[in-house]
Design a protein around this motif. Structure first.
Motif, mmCIF file in Angstrom:
data_model
loop_
_atom_site.group_PDB
_atom_site.id
_atom_site.type_symbol
_atom_site.label_atom_id
_atom_site.label_comp_id
_atom_site.label_asym_id
_atom_site.label_seq_id
_atom_site.Cartn_x
_atom_site.Cartn_y
_atom_site.Cartn_z
ATOM 1 N N GLU A 36 0.806 -1.222 0.000
ATOM 2 C CA GLU A 36 0.000 0.000 0.000
ATOM 3 C C GLU A 36 0.840 1.273 0.000
ATOM 4 O OE1 GLU A 36 -0.232 -1.677 4.305
ATOM 5 O OE2 GLU A 36 -0.076 -2.448 2.251
ATOM 6 N N ASP A 37 2.163 1.140 0.176
ATOM 7 C CA ASP A 37 3.058 2.300 0.191
ATOM 8 C C ASP A 37 3.727 2.554 -1.155
ATOM 9 O OD1 ASP A 37 2.531 2.707 2.875
ATOM 10 O OD2 ASP A 37 4.242 1.515 3.557
ATOM 11 N N GLU A 38 3.245 1.894 -2.227
ATOM 12 C CA GLU A 38 3.924 1.996 -3.528
ATOM 13 C C GLU A 38 4.049 3.444 -4.009
ATOM 14 O OE1 GLU A 38 3.647 -1.912 -6.212
ATOM 15 O OE2 GLU A 38 1.704 -0.968 -5.834
ATOM 16 N N ARG A 39 2.999 4.223 -3.854
ATOM 17 C CA ARG A 39 3.062 5.619 -4.292
ATOM 18 C C ARG A 39 4.090 6.398 -3.491
ATOM 19 N NH1 ARG A 39 1.119 10.306 -2.704
ATOM 20 N NH2 ARG A 39 -0.073 9.348 -1.005
ATOM 21 N N LEU A 40 4.097 6.176 -2.182
ATOM 22 C CA LEU A 40 5.079 6.855 -1.334
ATOM 23 C C LEU A 40 6.499 6.411 -1.657
ATOM 24 C CD1 LEU A 40 3.238 6.727 2.126
ATOM 25 C CD2 LEU A 40 3.611 8.733 0.691
ATOM 26 N N LEU A 41 6.652 5.140 -2.000
ATOM 27 C CA LEU A 41 7.977 4.639 -2.348
ATOM 28 C C LEU A 41 8.502 5.295 -3.623
ATOM 29 C CD1 LEU A 41 7.725 0.804 -1.561
ATOM 30 C CD2 LEU A 41 9.144 2.496 -0.390
ATOM 31 N N GLN A 42 7.630 5.500 -4.602
ATOM 32 C CA GLN A 42 8.058 6.168 -5.821
ATOM 33 C C GLN A 42 8.482 7.605 -5.541
ATOM 34 O OE1 GLN A 42 8.658 4.559 -8.628
ATOM 35 N NE2 GLN A 42 7.975 2.742 -7.491
ATOM 36 N N GLN A 43 7.758 8.247 -4.665
ATOM 37 C CA GLN A 43 8.134 9.602 -4.246
ATOM 38 C C GLN A 43 9.477 9.582 -3.523
ATOM 39 O OE1 GLN A 43 5.080 11.651 -2.008
ATOM 40 N NE2 GLN A 43 6.564 13.059 -1.110
ATOM 41 N N CYS A 44 9.681 8.561 -2.705
ATOM 42 C CA CYS A 44 10.947 8.390 -1.985
ATOM 43 C C CYS A 44 12.101 8.220 -2.966
ATOM 44 C CB CYS A 44 10.846 7.169 -1.057
ATOM 45 S SG CYS A 44 12.405 6.639 -0.326
ATOM 46 N N ALA A 45 11.898 7.417 -4.005
ATOM 47 C CA ALA A 45 12.942 7.182 -5.004
ATOM 48 C C ALA A 45 13.326 8.479 -5.705
ATOM 49 C CB ALA A 45 12.476 6.139 -6.011
ATOM 50 N N ARG A 46 12.300 9.292 -6.055
ATOM 51 C CA ARG A 46 12.578 10.561 -6.732
ATOM 52 C C ARG A 46 13.306 11.540 -5.817
ATOM 53 N NH1 ARG A 46 7.219 9.650 -8.481
ATOM 54 N NH2 ARG A 46 6.449 11.096 -6.885
ATOM 55 N N GLU A 47 12.900 11.558 -4.542
ATOM 56 C CA GLU A 47 13.434 12.551 -3.616
ATOM 57 C C GLU A 47 14.839 12.216 -3.127
ATOM 58 O OE1 GLU A 47 11.960 14.972 0.395
ATOM 59 O OE2 GLU A 47 10.639 13.517 -0.605
ATOM 60 N N TYR A 48 15.099 10.918 -2.891
ATOM 61 C CA TYR A 48 16.359 10.546 -2.261
ATOM 62 C C TYR A 48 17.285 9.732 -3.169
ATOM 63 C CZ TYR A 48 13.685 11.931 1.844
ATOM 64 O OH TYR A 48 12.921 12.630 2.736
ATOM 65 N N GLY A 49 16.797 9.330 -4.334
ATOM 66 C CA GLY A 49 17.654 8.617 -5.266
ATOM 67 C C GLY A 49 18.069 7.233 -4.806
ATOM 68 N N VAL A 50 17.185 6.563 -4.078
ATOM 69 C CA VAL A 50 17.487 5.207 -3.612
ATOM 70 C C VAL A 50 16.579 4.205 -4.326
ATOM 71 C CG1 VAL A 50 18.309 5.922 -1.339
ATOM 72 C CG2 VAL A 50 15.870 5.449 -1.667
ATOM 73 N N HIS A 51 17.006 2.961 -4.338
ATOM 74 C CA HIS A 51 16.205 1.886 -4.928
ATOM 75 C C HIS A 51 15.050 1.561 -3.985
ATOM 76 C CE1 HIS A 51 15.231 -1.633 -7.246
ATOM 77 N NE2 HIS A 51 15.361 -2.415 -6.191
ATOM 78 N N VAL A 52 13.865 1.362 -4.519
ATOM 79 C CA VAL A 52 12.701 1.049 -3.685
ATOM 80 C C VAL A 52 12.045 -0.237 -4.178
ATOM 81 C CG1 VAL A 52 12.269 3.455 -3.051
ATOM 82 C CG2 VAL A 52 11.158 2.505 -5.084
ATOM 83 N N GLU A 53 11.447 -0.955 -3.242
ATOM 84 C CA GLU A 53 10.825 -2.249 -3.540
ATOM 85 C C GLU A 53 9.704 -2.522 -2.546
ATOM 86 O OE1 GLU A 53 10.880 -4.782 -5.529
ATOM 87 O OE2 GLU A 53 12.689 -4.643 -6.748
ATOM 88 N N THR A 54 8.788 -3.392 -2.949
ATOM 89 C CA THR A 54 7.833 -3.951 -1.984
ATOM 90 C C THR A 54 8.132 -5.423 -1.734
ATOM 91 O OG1 THR A 54 6.277 -4.433 -3.780
ATOM 92 C CG2 THR A 54 6.001 -2.335 -2.610
ATOM 93 N N ASP A 55 9.109 -5.971 -2.448
ATOM 94 C CA ASP A 55 9.512 -7.378 -2.317
ATOM 95 C C ASP A 55 10.834 -7.451 -1.551
ATOM 96 O OD1 ASP A 55 10.305 -9.995 -2.530
ATOM 97 O OD2 ASP A 55 10.003 -10.131 -4.694
ATOM 98 N N ILE A 56 10.784 -7.861 -0.300
ATOM 99 C CA ILE A 56 11.982 -7.872 0.538
ATOM 100 C C ILE A 56 13.010 -8.864 0.023
ATOM 101 C CG2 ILE A 56 11.030 -9.547 2.162
ATOM 102 C CD1 ILE A 56 13.371 -6.593 2.976
#
Length: 354
Positions: A36-56
């Motif tokens: 459910e955090d996918e949208r926030l994760l994409q924002q996180c990737a844009r803001e901080y330049g880190v790789h994001v995933e929902t699959d640990i």
């Protein structure tokens, strides 16, 4: 350098990401969170330049371990269990704070499955119990009117400010995440309810003294855990037990206190709070800071609700509200530094600290 994945993504994770260039021995490679955090994760990737995933499982392939970030609202430690299982199967480290560690233990997670974030000074010769050992350098304490009140952010920025002014800083952080920035953690004895109140005070005093002489330092920044005051009679914040132990063990030469947003503060309130801090905790306040967080207690659920403003919303809140002039804006570097300068001035005015 240990490459870390943060899980989950929340306000606490953002603090780490915002200051990741100052990590010591660690690197934040990626962030993993819930579906459910996918949208926030994409924002996180844009803001901080880190790789994001929902699959640990996928994200752990390129990292050395996962740091379990403390939840910011409802306690959901059970959601960490699949992450711990995946990390162990992949032979990756699992790091966590003391609070998360204890709650996981209640869920039956073996102690050796996770690693507690901690950094302690070398132990020196044991001092006499009474009188307590005098701390050899000036002490600036950072405390909060309540828990989850941005004390960690203040400690981080205060340490950086003092370093930029040429001071050698010894830091003992009230937040477990201070360890990844090279700060000492709080002593385990402070939280040991099986020790007497007096023994815990003596242990904290010895620990702080050891930290101060373990490295050349001009000033100590000491984070005070817990809450200086009660929320209400239903939730008394453990009657400020931890702040009382710390402030009995170590005398403050200057202090900063953080206050929740969204409250109507008055001149009389701040004057009363200054007196309260001085006479109950022996903390002379140099400045007061407005936190980006607020905590309310739900009588229905018997739990704390934590509300957080990001920097943008904090700026909007301050522009919309009549913020008391005694409170400094944590997100404004100029205001923040003016408060830190007041701490240095307070130390300079006290002959015993020179």
């Amino acid at each position: 350098m240990m490459r870390l994945t943060l899980f989950p993504y929340n306000a606490n994770a953002r603090i780490l990401l915002q200051n990741r260039n100052n990590l010591v021995g660690y690197d934040i490679h990626s962030v993993c969170s819930f579906k459910e955090d996918e949208r926030l994760l994409q924002q996180c990737a844009r803001e901080y330049g880190v790789h994001v995933e929902t699959d640990i499982i996928a994200v752990l392939k390129d990292t050395d371990g996962v740091l379990l970030v403390e939840p910011t609202r409802y306690t959901r430690e059970q959601t960490y269990l699949p992450v711990i299982k995946s990390a162990r199967l992949a032979d990756k480290a699992v790091l966590c704070s003391r609070d998360v560690f204890e709650k996981l233990a209640q869920l039956g997670v073996p102690e050796d499955a996770v690693t507690l974030l901690e950094k302690s000074p070398a132990c020196h010769a044991e001092q006499e119990r009474i009188p307590l050992t005098k701390i050899p350098i000036p002490v600036i304490m950072v405390a909060g009117m309540g828990e989850d009140c941005d004390k960690f952010d203040v400690q981080f920025h205060l340490r950086r400010y003092l370093n930029e002014q040429g001071y050698r800083v010894c830091s003992i952080c009230s937040n477990a995440y201070g360890v990844v920035f090279g700060m000492y953690s709080l002593p385990l004895q402070l939280f040991d309810v099986h020790q007497t109140y007096e023994d815990r005070i003596v242990a904290v005093n010895q620990y702080v003294y050891d930290a101060c002489i373990s490295e050349p330092s001009d000033v100590l920044v000491l984070g005070v855990p817990g809450s200086l005051s009660m929320i209400n009679s239903e939730y008394p914040n453990h009657f400020s037990e931890l702040p009382l132990i710390v402030t009995n063990a170590v005398e403050a030469d200057a202090g900063i206190v953080t206050f929740y947003f969204d409250a109507e503060y008055t001149d009389d309130f701040f004057e009363a709070y200054r007196q309260y801090c001085y006479y109950k905790y022996n903390i002379p306040l140099a400045c007061m800071v407005l936190s980006r967080q607020r905590v309310t207690y739900s009588l229905e659920s018997k739990r704390l609700d934590i509300y957080y403003l990001d920097d943008k919303r904090m700026k909007q809140y301050i522009s919309d509200q009549q913020i008391h002039p005694a409170l400094l804006d944590l997100t404004d570097e100029e205001q923040r530094n003016s408060g830190f300068a007041a701490c240095v001035d307070m130390l300079a005015e006290n002959p015993s600290t020179l």
